[in-house]
Design an enzyme around this catalytic site. Structure first.
Site: not given
Ligand code: PEP
Length: 254
Positions: A12, A14, A98, A100, A170, A176, A216
């Site tokens: 992803n 973003k 997601h 976010e 997630e 992040g 992460s």
């Molecule tokens: C994500 O954007 O779905 C995500 C898991 O980000 P990151 O790997 O940076 O934690």
């Protein structure tokens, strides 16, 4: 993960990368991953780079993903992007719900569900993201949160369409932040989600579902995550932006 489910590694991107930058990274991935047959791989560039990246990925095993979609097909929805426009851009998979989108842009379970149903009815695959915040984990409501988000997100989705849905667990506190759930903690939630799916769709359908972990994921933790029985892949944010970190995640079993 267990053998019947194909590993699914998704990136992803973003709100990163101009079209030119996206083409550069996609070109490297397309070359390096051209021979991958045993895994499902997807990258989700920003909307503005979709058409350009589609041309790069043509004929490769890498699927083109979108990071979001509108809950309507067309109309007076300034700033939204319709699933039909995404189909036209070559998108095969849409990430929905997601964290976010949920936490920064206020997407509710009801809105996510409308998007999921529309995307499925338009022929897409969907990655439905679920996960608890740090506060929710600390107050012991992780299971309640992921059960609600999973059940509400899939309301009205039939068993046939379910085969085009992937769940991404997630934990919001792991996205992040560099803090990831331990493989055991993540697996326990994945197992719980599989149980939630079994309640609505039966054991066989639930066992066939792909459940990705996201939060992460890095080259140095992917192997241990993928060893877990209920973790079937990863949704990767930060580490998907560069081939140096995304390639070893995709090729974790080399
Ligand atoms: C994500 O954007 O779905 C995500 C898991 O980000 P990151 O790997 O940076 O934690």
């Amino acid at each position: 993960m267990i053998g019947m489910r194909k590993p699914f590694i998704a990136g992803n991107w973003k709100m990163y990368k101009t079209a030119g930058e996206a083409i550069s990274v996609a070109t490297i991935l397309a070359t390096e991953l051209s021979g991958e047959k045993d895994k499902k791989i997807m990258i989700a560039p920003p909307f503005t780079a979709l058409h350009a990246v589609r041309d790069v990925l043509e004929g490769t095993p890498i699927l083109l993903g979108a990071q979001n979609a509108a809950s309507e097909l067309e109309g007076a929805h300034t700033g939204e992007v319709s699933p039909r426009m995404l189909m036209d851009a070559g998108v095969a998979v849409i990430i929905l719900g997601h964290s976010e989108r949920r936490h920064i842009y206020g997407e509710t379970d009801a809105l996510v569900n409308r998007k999921v149903r529309l995307a499925l009815s338009e022929g897409f695959e969907v990655i439905l993201c679920v996960g608890e915040t740090l506060e929710e984990r600390q107050t012991g409501v992780t299971e309640k949160v992921v059960e609600t988000q999973t059940a509400a997100g899939l309301a009205g989705v039939g068993e046939k369409e379910l085969s085009r849905v992937t769940i991404a667990y997630e934990p919001v506190w792991a996205i992040g932040t560099g803090k990831n759930a331990t493989p055991q903690d993540a697996d326990a939630v994945h197992k719980f989600i599989r149980g939630v799916l079994a309640k609505s769709y039966g054991e066989k359908a639930s066992q066939a579902m792909t459940i990705q972990y996201g939060g992460s994921v890095k080259p140095d933790n992917i192997k241990d995550l993928m060893k877990m029985e209920n973790i079937d892949g990863a949704l990767v944010g930060g580490a998907s932006l560069k081939p140096e970190t995304f390639l070893p995640i995709v090729q974790y079993d080399r």
